[in-house]
Design a protein around this motif. Structure first.
Motif, PDB file in Angstrom:
ATOM      1  N   VAL A 110       0.868  -1.038  -0.056  1.00 36.65           N
ATOM      2  CA  VAL A 110       0.029   0.043   0.077  1.00 36.65           C
ATOM      3  C   VAL A 110       0.957   1.136  -0.076  1.00 36.65           C
ATOM      4  CG1 VAL A 110      -1.742   1.350   1.151  1.00 36.65           C
ATOM      5  CG2 VAL A 110      -1.873  -1.060   1.395  1.00 36.65           C
ATOM      6  N   THR A 111       0.717   2.167  -1.061  1.00 37.69           N
ATOM      7  CA  THR A 111       1.686   3.147  -1.190  1.00 37.69           C
ATOM      8  C   THR A 111       0.783   4.451  -0.970  1.00 37.69           C
ATOM      9  OG1 THR A 111       2.886   1.960  -2.724  1.00 37.69           O
ATOM     10  CG2 THR A 111       3.297   4.421  -2.733  1.00 37.69           C
ATOM     11  N   LEU A 112       1.208   5.451  -0.122  1.00 41.39           N
ATOM     12  CA  LEU A 112       0.630   6.967  -0.033  1.00 41.39           C
ATOM     13  C   LEU A 112       1.530   7.513  -0.795  1.00 41.39           C
ATOM     14  CD1 LEU A 112      -1.312   8.685   1.162  1.00 41.39           C
ATOM     15  CD2 LEU A 112      -0.140   8.791   3.145  1.00 41.39           C
ATOM     16  N   ILE A 113       0.880   8.548  -1.791  1.00 42.73           N
ATOM     17  CA  ILE A 113       1.402   9.446  -2.541  1.00 42.73           C
ATOM     18  C   ILE A 113       1.000  10.729  -1.880  1.00 42.73           C
ATOM     19  CG2 ILE A 113       2.160  10.387  -4.703  1.00 42.73           C
ATOM     20  CD1 ILE A 113       1.748   7.620  -5.969  1.00 42.73           C
ATOM     21  N   GLY A 114       2.032  11.590  -1.557  1.00 42.60           N
ATOM     22  CA  GLY A 114       1.349  13.015  -0.987  1.00 42.60           C
ATOM     23  C   GLY A 114       2.845  13.892  -1.109  1.00 42.60           C
ATOM     24  N   LYS A 115       2.667  15.020  -0.226  1.00 41.06           N
ATOM     25  CA  LYS A 115       3.818  15.794   0.311  1.00 41.06           C
ATOM     26  C   LYS A 115       3.958  16.382   1.522  1.00 41.06           C
ATOM     27  CE  LYS A 115       1.534  20.104  -1.295  1.00 41.06           C
ATOM     28  NZ  LYS A 115       1.670  21.292  -2.099  1.00 41.06           N
ATOM     29  N   PRO A 116       4.877  16.622   2.217  1.00 44.42           N
ATOM     30  CA  PRO A 116       4.737  17.290   3.383  1.00 44.42           C
ATOM     31  C   PRO A 116       4.025  18.515   3.611  1.00 44.42           C
ATOM     32  CG  PRO A 116       7.127  16.789   2.815  1.00 44.42           C
ATOM     33  CD  PRO A 116       6.174  16.714   1.650  1.00 44.42           C
TER      34      PRO A 116
ATOM     35  N   VAL B  45       4.228   1.998   2.233  1.00 39.98           N
ATOM     36  CA  VAL B  45       5.360   2.925   1.615  1.00 39.98           C
ATOM     37  C   VAL B  45       4.792   4.231   1.572  1.00 39.98           C
ATOM     38  CG1 VAL B  45       7.033   3.344  -0.239  1.00 39.98           C
ATOM     39  CG2 VAL B  45       6.267   0.862   0.489  1.00 39.98           C
ATOM     40  N   GLU B  46       5.568   5.324   1.651  1.00 42.90           N
ATOM     41  CA  GLU B  46       4.893   6.603   1.495  1.00 42.90           C
ATOM     42  C   GLU B  46       6.014   7.294   0.550  1.00 42.90           C
ATOM     43  OE1 GLU B  46       3.636   9.645   4.355  1.00 42.90           O
ATOM     44  OE2 GLU B  46       4.287   8.057   5.941  1.00 42.90           O
ATOM     45  N   ARG B  47       5.751   7.904  -0.384  1.00 44.35           N
ATOM     46  CA  ARG B  47       6.410   8.761  -1.350  1.00 44.35           C
ATOM     47  C   ARG B  47       5.969  10.161  -1.589  1.00 44.35           C
ATOM     48  NH1 ARG B  47       6.028   4.781  -6.559  1.00 44.35           N
ATOM     49  NH2 ARG B  47       7.717   6.236  -7.313  1.00 44.35           N
ATOM     50  N   SER B  48       6.787  11.077  -1.877  1.00 46.24           N
ATOM     51  CA  SER B  48       6.388  12.351  -1.745  1.00 46.24           C
ATOM     52  C   SER B  48       6.616  12.970  -3.245  1.00 46.24           C
ATOM     53  CB  SER B  48       7.392  13.319  -0.983  1.00 46.24           C
ATOM     54  OG  SER B  48       7.146  14.545  -1.196  1.00 46.24           O
TER      55      SER B  48
ATOM     56  N   VAL C  30      -2.868  10.151  -2.764  1.00 46.46           N
ATOM     57  CA  VAL C  30      -3.141   9.352  -3.826  1.00 46.46           C
ATOM     58  C   VAL C  30      -2.743   7.822  -2.940  1.00 46.46           C
ATOM     59  CG1 VAL C  30      -2.869   7.871  -5.817  1.00 46.46           C
ATOM     60  CG2 VAL C  30      -2.823  10.465  -5.820  1.00 46.46           C
ATOM     61  N   VAL C  31      -3.852   6.643  -2.840  1.00 49.34           N
ATOM     62  CA  VAL C  31      -3.299   5.545  -2.398  1.00 49.34           C
ATOM     63  C   VAL C  31      -3.547   4.407  -3.652  1.00 49.34           C
ATOM     64  CG1 VAL C  31      -4.110   3.769  -0.835  1.00 49.34           C
ATOM     65  CG2 VAL C  31      -4.182   6.176  -0.004  1.00 49.34           C
ATOM     66  N   LEU C  32      -2.149   3.668  -3.526  1.00 51.35           N
ATOM     67  CA  LEU C  32      -2.044   2.739  -4.546  1.00 51.35           C
ATOM     68  C   LEU C  32      -2.039   1.331  -3.620  1.00 51.35           C
ATOM     69  CD1 LEU C  32       0.971   4.089  -6.448  1.00 51.35           C
ATOM     70  CD2 LEU C  32      -1.324   4.623  -6.913  1.00 51.35           C
TER      71      LEU C  32
ATOM     72  N   THR D 169      -7.459   4.995  -4.431  1.00 54.67           N
ATOM     73  CA  THR D 169      -8.126   6.177  -4.365  1.00 54.67           C
ATOM     74  C   THR D 169      -7.462   7.351  -4.367  1.00 54.67           C
ATOM     75  OG1 THR D 169      -9.978   7.036  -2.681  1.00 54.67           O
ATOM     76  CG2 THR D 169      -7.817   6.280  -1.821  1.00 54.67           C
ATOM     77  N   ILE D 170      -8.010   8.383  -4.392  1.00 54.09           N
ATOM     78  CA  ILE D 170      -7.543   9.965  -4.596  1.00 54.09           C
ATOM     79  C   ILE D 170      -8.283  10.639  -3.932  1.00 54.09           C
ATOM     80  CG2 ILE D 170      -7.340  11.747  -6.204  1.00 54.09           C
ATOM     81  CD1 ILE D 170      -7.129   9.649  -8.452  1.00 54.09           C
ATOM     82  N   TYR D 171      -7.611  11.556  -3.087  1.00 48.83           N
ATOM     83  CA  TYR D 171      -8.169  12.674  -2.011  1.00 48.83           C
ATOM     84  C   TYR D 171      -8.500  11.874  -0.718  1.00 48.83           C
ATOM     85  CZ  TYR D 171      -8.379  15.489  -6.367  1.00 48.83           C
ATOM     86  OH  TYR D 171      -8.160  16.180  -7.509  1.00 48.83           O
ATOM     87  N   ARG D 172      -9.597  11.433  -0.663  1.00 49.15           N
ATOM     88  CA  ARG D 172      -9.805  10.955   0.541  1.00 49.15           C
ATOM     89  C   ARG D 172      -9.946   9.265   0.803  1.00 49.15           C
ATOM     90  NH1 ARG D 172     -10.861  15.088   3.954  1.00 49.15           N
ATOM     91  NH2 ARG D 172     -11.809  17.020   2.624  1.00 49.15           N
ATOM     92  N   VAL D 173      -9.466   8.777   1.962  1.00 45.74           N
ATOM     93  CA  VAL D 173      -9.479   7.409   2.074  1.00 45.74           C
ATOM     94  C   VAL D 173     -10.427   6.842   2.847  1.00 45.74           C
ATOM     95  CG1 VAL D 173      -7.973   5.315   2.610  1.00 45.74           C
ATOM     96  CG2 VAL D 173      -7.081   7.359   1.931  1.00 45.74           C
TER      97      VAL D 173
END
Length: 84
Positions: free
Chosen positions: A6-12, A37-40, A57-59, A66-70
């Motif tokens: 499960v990957t969370l794509i976001g930013k600080p 895993v988290e990726r920025s 974004v959650v992969l 999903t995008i925006y809200r989980v």
């Protein structure tokens, strides 16, 4: 048991990303066979190009879940389908 990623794509500094992280962490707590895993988008230009206006974004295994809200229940169901 197969390992699911499960990957969370976001930013600080992104409050929606913080919210998504909390939901994902709650769903994954105590769940075997799942790697988180988290990726920025700030660290990876290709991610920035692809997702800058859609974070968080959650992969699941590199496919957009999903995008925006989980939604916790939807994420639990998706993981259960994969045997996790």
């Amino acid at each position: 048991m197969p390992l699911v990623t499960v990957t969370l794509i976001g930013k600080p500094g992104c409050h929606l990303c913080d919210d998504a992280r909390a939901v994902v962490a709650g769903v994954l707590e105590g769940r075997a066979g799942v790697r988180f895993v988290e990726r920025s988008i700030l660290d990876e230009p290709a991610l920035h190009e692809q997702y800058w206006d859609e974070i968080p974004v959650v992969l699941i295994d590199d496919a957009v879940h999903t995008i925006y809200r989980v939604d916790a229940e939807r994420l639990r169901a998706a993981l259960a389908e994969r045997g996790c």
